[in-house]
Design an enzyme around this catalytic site. Structure first.
Site, PDB file in Angstrom:
ATOM      1  N   ASP A  25       0.825  -1.205   0.000  1.00  0.00           N
ATOM      2  CA  ASP A  25       0.000   0.000   0.000  1.00  0.00           C
ATOM      3  C   ASP A  25       0.865   1.262   0.000  1.00  0.00           C
ATOM      4  OD1 ASP A  25      -2.334   1.422  -0.018  1.00  0.00           O
ATOM      5  OD2 ASP A  25      -2.785   1.128   2.109  1.00  0.00           O
ATOM      6  N   GLY A  26       0.341   2.331  -0.604  1.00  0.00           N
ATOM      7  CA  GLY A  26       0.989   3.628  -0.535  1.00  0.00           C
ATOM      8  C   GLY A  26       1.651   4.099  -1.813  1.00  0.00           C
ATOM      9  N   ASN A  27       1.470   3.374  -2.911  1.00  0.00           N
ATOM     10  CA  ASN A  27       2.089   3.799  -4.170  1.00  0.00           C
ATOM     11  C   ASN A  27       1.612   5.180  -4.599  1.00  0.00           C
ATOM     12  OD1 ASN A  27       3.564   1.414  -4.512  1.00  0.00           O
ATOM     13  ND2 ASN A  27       1.915   0.413  -5.650  1.00  0.00           N
ATOM     14  N   GLU A  72     -12.006  -5.006  -5.048  1.00  0.00           N
ATOM     15  CA  GLU A  72     -12.570  -3.680  -4.822  1.00  0.00           C
ATOM     16  C   GLU A  72     -11.829  -2.576  -5.594  1.00  0.00           C
ATOM     17  OE1 GLU A  72     -13.846  -6.506  -2.345  1.00  0.00           O
ATOM     18  OE2 GLU A  72     -11.823  -5.744  -1.940  1.00  0.00           O
ATOM     19  N   ASN A  73     -10.637  -2.886  -6.093  1.00  0.00           N
ATOM     20  CA  ASN A  73      -9.851  -1.861  -6.793  1.00  0.00           C
ATOM     21  C   ASN A  73     -10.454  -1.446  -8.130  1.00  0.00           C
ATOM     22  OD1 ASN A  73      -6.575  -2.995  -5.626  1.00  0.00           O
ATOM     23  ND2 ASN A  73      -7.922  -1.397  -4.815  1.00  0.00           N
TER      24      ASN A  73
END
Length: 250
Positions: A25-27, A72-73
């Site tokens: 996470d966090g890109n 969900e993306n």
């Protein structure tokens, strides 16, 4: 080989986690912080994947599972989703030969039917090419959700036992998407969020959790070692008492 559930049997607790699972996470936030388009963060994130795969292999990790794209993306902006699909294709094209040369098996799990034919074909080809490699298994979860996994496993289990009314964990386990791997010893989530986000809901029942504020593109070998060190200081009881563990060691 089929692995059993940690809620039915007590598994080994090796000093080096046998199976590491990561939510990368966090890109996007990494890129935004640098006044770059979100795509730059995703591209940089691929470099971090390469670093972590190599480091895990050197440290003796047998299974590495990466949450690349959740079910969900698809709710993200269409442009970003399209970019992620292209990046997936590019990464497969560039990295599979390297994985194969290093005796690493690649698996991709999730509902792959939503991907276009080209991507599905590349995934199937990559899995065939690396199928007999034994040094480490890298699993990419793509269009994957923990609830989807459980529901599809239930469907297959019911179909395999027509007329049955009662079922056991042992009957369900072989139908889970990652039945070929032991349950994760260590779960890592980067980016500062502290939740599971529909990832490996069944498999994480007794996994040690490690959360870090580090954005995925900045996740380094040192970051991985910090997570493993934290894991090594945990007492993995699996329902037993600390006294029982001490007695077993003595």
């Amino acid at each position: 080989m089929k692995y059993t559930s940690s809620t039915t049997e007590v598994p080994d607790a090796p000093s080096v986690p046998r199976h590491v699972a990561i939510i990368m996470d966090g890109n996007g936030r990494w890129a935004t912080k640098r006044y770059l388009p979100r795509v730059a963060g995703h591209v940089k994130g691929v470099d971090a994947v390469r670093t972590v795969v190599e480091a895990c292999a050197r440290r003796g990790v047998e299974y590495l599972t990466l949450f690349a794209f959740s079910s969900e993306n698809w709710r993200r902006p269409e442009e970003e989703v399209s970019l992620l699909m292209r990046l997936f294709v590019t990464a497969l094209d560039r990295e599979v030969s390297k994985l194969h040369a290093n005796d690493i098996r690649l698996k991709v799990v999730g509902d792959l039917t939503r991907f276009d034919d080209k991507l599905q074909g590349m995934i199937a080809s990559a899995e065939r090419k690396t199928a007999n490699n034994t040094r480490m298994t890298v699993t990419v979860c793509a269009n994957y959700g923990g609830r989807w996994d459980i529901m599809q496993a239930v469907g297959q289990m019911v179909a395999a036992h027509p007329g049955a009314a009662n079922f056991t964990e042992e009957q369900l386990a072989p139908h889970l998407a990652m039945a070929y791997a032991p349950e994760p010893d260590l779960f890592i989530r980067t980016g500062g969020e502290q939740r599971i986000s529909n990832f490996l809901l069944w498999q994480l029942a007794y996994t040690e959790l490690f959360f870090t504020d580090t954005y995925w593109p900045d996740f380094s070998i040192e970051s991985l070692d910090e997570a493993i060190a934290s894991y090594q200081h945990r007492e993995r009881r699996f329902g037993r008492t600390g006294a029982q563990l001490a007695e077993k060691k003595s």
